[in-house]
Design an enzyme around this catalytic site. Structure first.
Site, PDB file in Angstrom:
ATOM      1  N   HIS A  20       0.841  -1.212   0.000  1.00  0.00           N
ATOM      2  CA  HIS A  20       0.000   0.000   0.000  1.00  0.00           C
ATOM      3  C   HIS A  20       0.874   1.259   0.000  1.00  0.00           C
ATOM      4  O   HIS A  20       0.600   2.214  -0.720  1.00  0.00           O
ATOM      5  CB  HIS A  20      -0.902   0.033   1.239  1.00  0.00           C
ATOM      6  CG  HIS A  20      -1.907  -1.088   1.303  1.00  0.00           C
ATOM      7  ND1 HIS A  20      -2.111  -1.828   2.441  1.00  0.00           N
ATOM      8  CD2 HIS A  20      -2.765  -1.572   0.379  1.00  0.00           C
ATOM      9  CE1 HIS A  20      -3.062  -2.724   2.209  1.00  0.00           C
ATOM     10  NE2 HIS A  20      -3.472  -2.596   0.966  1.00  0.00           N
ATOM     11  N   LYS A  44     -18.439  -6.053   7.928  1.00  0.00           N
ATOM     12  CA  LYS A  44     -17.252  -6.874   7.659  1.00  0.00           C
ATOM     13  C   LYS A  44     -16.360  -6.894   8.899  1.00  0.00           C
ATOM     14  O   LYS A  44     -16.059  -5.846   9.467  1.00  0.00           O
ATOM     15  CB  LYS A  44     -16.494  -6.274   6.464  1.00  0.00           C
ATOM     16  CG  LYS A  44     -15.609  -7.278   5.757  1.00  0.00           C
ATOM     17  CD  LYS A  44     -15.109  -6.696   4.444  1.00  0.00           C
ATOM     18  CE  LYS A  44     -13.743  -7.219   4.091  1.00  0.00           C
ATOM     19  NZ  LYS A  44     -13.196  -6.591   2.892  1.00  0.00           N
TER      20      LYS A  44
HETATM   21  P1  ADP Z   1      -9.616  -3.982  -0.893  1.00  0.00           P
HETATM   22  O1  ADP Z   1     -10.402  -4.770   0.113  1.00  0.00           O
HETATM   23  O2  ADP Z   1     -10.345  -2.797  -1.423  1.00  0.00           O
HETATM   24  O3  ADP Z   1      -8.962  -4.799  -1.977  1.00  0.00           O
HETATM   25  P2  ADP Z   1      -6.958  -3.736   0.237  1.00  0.00           P
HETATM   26  O4  ADP Z   1      -6.580  -2.979   1.458  1.00  0.00           O
HETATM   27  O5  ADP Z   1      -6.757  -5.213   0.245  1.00  0.00           O
HETATM   28  O6  ADP Z   1      -8.461  -3.342  -0.023  1.00  0.00           O
HETATM   29  O7  ADP Z   1      -6.204  -3.152  -1.026  1.00  0.00           O
HETATM   30  C1  ADP Z   1      -6.312  -1.808  -1.370  1.00  0.00           C
HETATM   31  C2  ADP Z   1      -5.598  -1.559  -2.687  1.00  0.00           C
HETATM   32  O8  ADP Z   1      -4.218  -1.827  -2.547  1.00  0.00           O
HETATM   33  C3  ADP Z   1      -6.077  -2.480  -3.819  1.00  0.00           C
HETATM   34  O9  ADP Z   1      -6.059  -1.757  -5.026  1.00  0.00           O
HETATM   35  C4  ADP Z   1      -5.040  -3.556  -3.857  1.00  0.00           C
HETATM   36  O10 ADP Z   1      -4.929  -4.128  -5.142  1.00  0.00           O
HETATM   37  C5  ADP Z   1      -3.800  -2.766  -3.504  1.00  0.00           C
HETATM   38  N1  ADP Z   1      -2.775  -3.618  -2.924  1.00  0.00           N
HETATM   39  C6  ADP Z   1      -2.903  -4.479  -1.897  1.00  0.00           C
HETATM   40  N2  ADP Z   1      -1.735  -5.098  -1.636  1.00  0.00           N
HETATM   41  C7  ADP Z   1      -0.838  -4.615  -2.538  1.00  0.00           C
HETATM   42  C8  ADP Z   1       0.550  -4.883  -2.821  1.00  0.00           C
HETATM   43  N3  ADP Z   1       1.225  -5.786  -2.132  1.00  0.00           N
HETATM   44  N4  ADP Z   1       1.134  -4.181  -3.799  1.00  0.00           N
HETATM   45  C9  ADP Z   1       0.434  -3.282  -4.524  1.00  0.00           C
HETATM   46  N5  ADP Z   1      -0.883  -3.007  -4.334  1.00  0.00           N
HETATM   47  C10 ADP Z   1      -1.506  -3.658  -3.353  1.00  0.00           C
END
Ligand code: ADP
Length: 166
Positions: A20, A44
């Protein structure tokens, strides 16, 4: 007149990971300001409360004060983007398996918002296997997560999980 270009990076961030942080830092190369939007999902079950996630993210981006803000939102992302007067949503793509869902959401959000575009940034190779859910699993089983999340998140995970056990 030059306009400030703002993008919204929405997600659950339960907890924030290095993946992130990387996406936000790269988005800052393309946009003037980034709003990290935490979707608060009353139904959730999250490990961290929305407020805790706001704090963890704010700490992660302290050095970009004025350019990164952290806000919680509920309801439609398209409405949040409109409210924030942002024309761009940022999402990270890790694997082809992310693509199906993400392209569907991008089309829906564009339709619902009347034109908000989704920009995808491909995850760095070294982050491509990191997800909040795997980090939680590893931490719950006592594994080391220092390579996957910021230091203050390691501490927060430790505190949260020891409280749960106790
Ligand atoms: P959501 O439940 O909306 O997917 P997340 O917190 O899991 O929320 O992810 C938020 C965003 O960050 C999404 O666009 C996801 O693809 C991206 N993301 C999550 N992990 C990574 C990572 N390791 N590298 C790049 N982007 C990521």
């Amino acid at each position: 007149m030059t306009q400030t270009r703002t993008a919204i990076f929405p997600g659950s961030f339960d907890p924030p990971t290095n993946g992130h942080v990387d996406i936000v830092e790269r988005a800052l190369e393309l946009f003037d300001t980034v709003i990290v939007g935490i979707l608060s999902h009353p139904e959730k079950k999250a490990l961290f409360t929305t407020k805790e996630r706001v704090n963890l993210l704010e700490k992660s981006f302290k050095k970009y004060k004025g350019r990164v803000s952290v806000e919680e939102f509920s309801g439609l992302l398209a409405e949040f983007a409109k409210r924030k007067k942002s024309r761009v949503i940022i999402r990270g793509l890790r694997a082809i398996t992310d693509f199906d869902y993400e392209s569907q959401m991008a089309l829906m959000n564009r339709r619902l918002s009347g034109g908000v575009e989704t920009v995808f940034l491909v995850a760095r190779e070294e982050n491509s296997y990191i997800s909040s859910s795997v980090v939680k699993q590893v931490a719950k089983l006592g594994g080391k997560v220092t390579a996957f999340v910021p230091k203050h998140v390691v501490n927060a995970l430790r505190a949260k999980l020891s409280k749960r056990k106790g």
